[in-house]
Design a protein around this motif. Structure first.
Motif, PDB file in Angstrom:
ATOM      1  N   ALA A  41       0.823  -1.208   0.000  1.00  0.00           N
ATOM      2  CA  ALA A  41       0.000   0.000   0.000  1.00  0.00           C
ATOM      3  C   ALA A  41       0.856   1.257   0.000  1.00  0.00           C
ATOM      4  O   ALA A  41       0.534   2.259  -0.660  1.00  0.00           O
ATOM      5  N   ARG A  43       3.838   1.635  -1.315  1.00  0.00           N
ATOM      6  CA  ARG A  43       4.389   1.823  -2.665  1.00  0.00           C
ATOM      7  C   ARG A  43       3.304   2.319  -3.625  1.00  0.00           C
ATOM      8  O   ARG A  43       3.531   3.235  -4.422  1.00  0.00           O
ATOM      9  N   ALA A  44       2.122   1.699  -3.544  1.00  0.00           N
ATOM     10  CA  ALA A  44       1.051   2.062  -4.467  1.00  0.00           C
ATOM     11  C   ALA A  44       0.566   3.490  -4.246  1.00  0.00           C
ATOM     12  O   ALA A  44       0.170   4.178  -5.194  1.00  0.00           O
ATOM     13  N   ARG A  45       0.605   3.944  -3.009  1.00  0.00           N
ATOM     14  CA  ARG A  45       0.072   5.270  -2.682  1.00  0.00           C
ATOM     15  C   ARG A  45       1.180   6.268  -2.354  1.00  0.00           C
ATOM     16  O   ARG A  45       0.950   7.293  -1.701  1.00  0.00           O
ATOM     17  N   GLU A  48       0.594  10.089  -2.816  1.00  0.00           N
ATOM     18  CA  GLU A  48      -0.131  10.761  -1.737  1.00  0.00           C
ATOM     19  C   GLU A  48       0.824  11.186  -0.625  1.00  0.00           C
ATOM     20  O   GLU A  48       0.726  12.295  -0.078  1.00  0.00           O
ATOM     21  N   GLU A  77      10.825   8.883  -3.064  1.00  0.00           N
ATOM     22  CA  GLU A  77      10.379   7.551  -3.489  1.00  0.00           C
ATOM     23  C   GLU A  77      11.324   6.476  -2.961  1.00  0.00           C
ATOM     24  O   GLU A  77      10.884   5.398  -2.536  1.00  0.00           O
ATOM     25  N   ALA A 161      -0.996  11.065   6.341  1.00  0.00           N
ATOM     26  CA  ALA A 161      -1.115  10.254   5.125  1.00  0.00           C
ATOM     27  C   ALA A 161      -0.622   8.836   5.360  1.00  0.00           C
ATOM     28  O   ALA A 161      -1.267   7.857   4.952  1.00  0.00           O
ATOM     29  N   ILE A 165      -2.878   5.195   5.326  1.00  0.00           N
ATOM     30  CA  ILE A 165      -2.536   4.070   4.450  1.00  0.00           C
ATOM     31  C   ILE A 165      -2.342   2.795   5.268  1.00  0.00           C
ATOM     32  O   ILE A 165      -2.837   1.717   4.899  1.00  0.00           O
ATOM     33  N   ASP A 168      -5.720   1.459   6.545  1.00  0.00           N
ATOM     34  CA  ASP A 168      -6.465   0.811   5.452  1.00  0.00           C
ATOM     35  C   ASP A 168      -5.901  -0.579   5.171  1.00  0.00           C
ATOM     36  O   ASP A 168      -6.662  -1.536   4.933  1.00  0.00           O
TER      37      ASP A 168
END
Length: 421
Positions: A41, A43-45, A48, A77, A161, A165, A168
């Motif tokens: 999650a 990495r995917a987000r 944000e 990143e 943030a 994440i 979730d």
């Protein structure tokens, strides 16, 4: 307002207790699946998180935060991928919960075991390092604890943030989201309410500057583990290989100046001072490091004369205090007077000197012919870490999974009763 904030913090602690009660029964398989879900999650987000972090960086520059603090605050990143990999590493580690520390069958047949158990509800108070949010959540989860995170207002957007994440991901994995909660960060009273929530919170770990750590340790009624301010030294002994010494000093100081394992002081044995002092001063200058030196160092161009305060300073910048000592014993005395108990290093080819140094220096980690930068949970094979403990009770050094557990005694009998005395 204070009463409302107290209830807000205490309500979060009560929710954390419910989550901790669920986690204590979670299998390793479920916890590891959740850690992998959290990593994916993140990495995917990542966009944000980076957008939120940019707001914190902009606000920090406007507020005049130092470059060292801004570096601690900044996410990229690469750093997001790094904390995600940390979660995956933690998932691959053995589950500490249930580990048998010792046990025996007593002469009367009673089976006795001491086993690791989660602490329960763990509070973290920390400054300007959003990566700590992820590390703390991951380590707490794997060790069966619920985490209450009180970050600084300087990282508010980033932490918000990240926690959204992580929560979730926990729900997706079928574990309680309240295992990770972020506490209010704009009023210092929230720290007070956390560290005095005895009975609701089992452990508090402060991680940050000396002011934060001292305030928490002195005011807390909840048990605390003191993590370290890092006034770390590199001592270059009389028999040191000078090429090695230069490499270790530079890595210890310049690899990343904003972290607690960075060297802040350099001690050089008088027997090699004529050769090594000019050499290391030039090398440090080439790396834009300002040397705050004693009389020997201060004779060289560009060296700032050291004050008494320099020996006790955690610079977190391209600065280092440096002096010449007449002996290993004098180096040890200097470290005892000015060190913070974090990490100390010796560079030497004399095994007896190395053994004397490691025996006498009182620190959480002592390096022989190695950089102070290695004092790190990841480098020690712990995956992520929740902090570097500089105290002597329960945990010392990088705090991984085992350090986030306590123990209980479990006795199995078959109708055993103790005879009357």
């Amino acid at each position: 307002m204070t009463d409302d904030l107290r209830e807000q913090v205490h309500a979060a602690a009560r929710r954390a207790r419910v989550a901790a009660d669920d986690l204590v029964l979670a299998t390793r398989e479920r916890k590891d699946a959740a850690l992998h879900e959290m990593a994916a999650a993140l990495r995917a987000r990542a966009p944000e998180v980076l957008e939120a972090n940019a707001k914190d960086i902009e606000a920090g520059r406007a507020a005049g935060l130092s470059e060292g603090l801004l570096d601690r605050l900044a996410l990229t990143e690469k750093r997001i991928d790094g904390v995600a990999r940390g979660l995956e590493t933690v998932a691959g580690l053995p589950d500490p919960v249930g580990e048998v520390l010792r046990g025996s069958i007593l002469p009367n047949g009673l089976e006795l075991r001491q086993v690791r158990v989660p602490m329960g509800v763990v509070g973290m108070v920390y400054e300007a390092r959003p990566n700590v949010t992820v590390d703390a959540a991951g380590l707490a989860l794997k060790s069966g604890n619920a985490a209450l995170l009180r970050g600084s207002s300087s990282a508010e957007h980033s932490n918000t943030a990240l926690v959204a994440i992580l929560r979730d991901a926990l729900e997706t994995a079928g574990l309680p989201a309240d295992a990770v909660q972020l506490l209010p960060c704009h009023d210092r009273a929230s720290v007070t309410h956390l560290i005095t929530a005895r009975g609701l919170v089992d452990l508090v770990i402060p991680r940050g500057g000396a002011g934060l750590i001292n305030a928490v340790v002195q005011q807390a009624t909840v048990p605390t583990i003191e993590t370290g301010v890092g006034n770390c030294h590199v001592y270059v002994d009389a028999t040191a290989d000078l090429d090695m010494a230069e490499k270790i000093v530079l890595n210890s100081k310049t690899r990343r100046t904003s972290v607690c394992n960075a060297a802040e002081s350099l001690l050089v044995h008088a027997a090699i001072a004529d050769e090594f002092v000019p050499r290391i001063t030039a090398a440090l200058r080439d790396h834009e490091v300002t040397v705050h030196g004693d009389e020997t160092f201060a004779r060289l161009d560009g060296v700032v004369a050291a004050t008494d305060d320099d020996w006790d300073t955690e610079y977190l910048s391209l600065d280092i205090a440096a002096r010449v000592v007449d002996s290993l014993d004098e180096a040890v005395r200097h470290i005892a007077e000015h060190g913070s108990g974090h990490t100390e290093a010796i560079v030497t080819s004399d095994v007896a000197a190395a053994r004397r140094f490691t025996a006498r220096v009182d620190a959480a980690a002592v390096m022989v012919n190695a950089s102070t930068a290695f004092t790190d949970g990841g480098e020690f094979g712990m995956g992520a870490e929740i902090g570097i403990s500089t105290q002597k009770l329960h945990a010392r050094g990088p705090m991984g999974l085992a350090e986030l557990t306590s123990s209980k005694w479990v006795a199995w009998g078959e109708g055993h009763v103790r005879p009357s005395s």
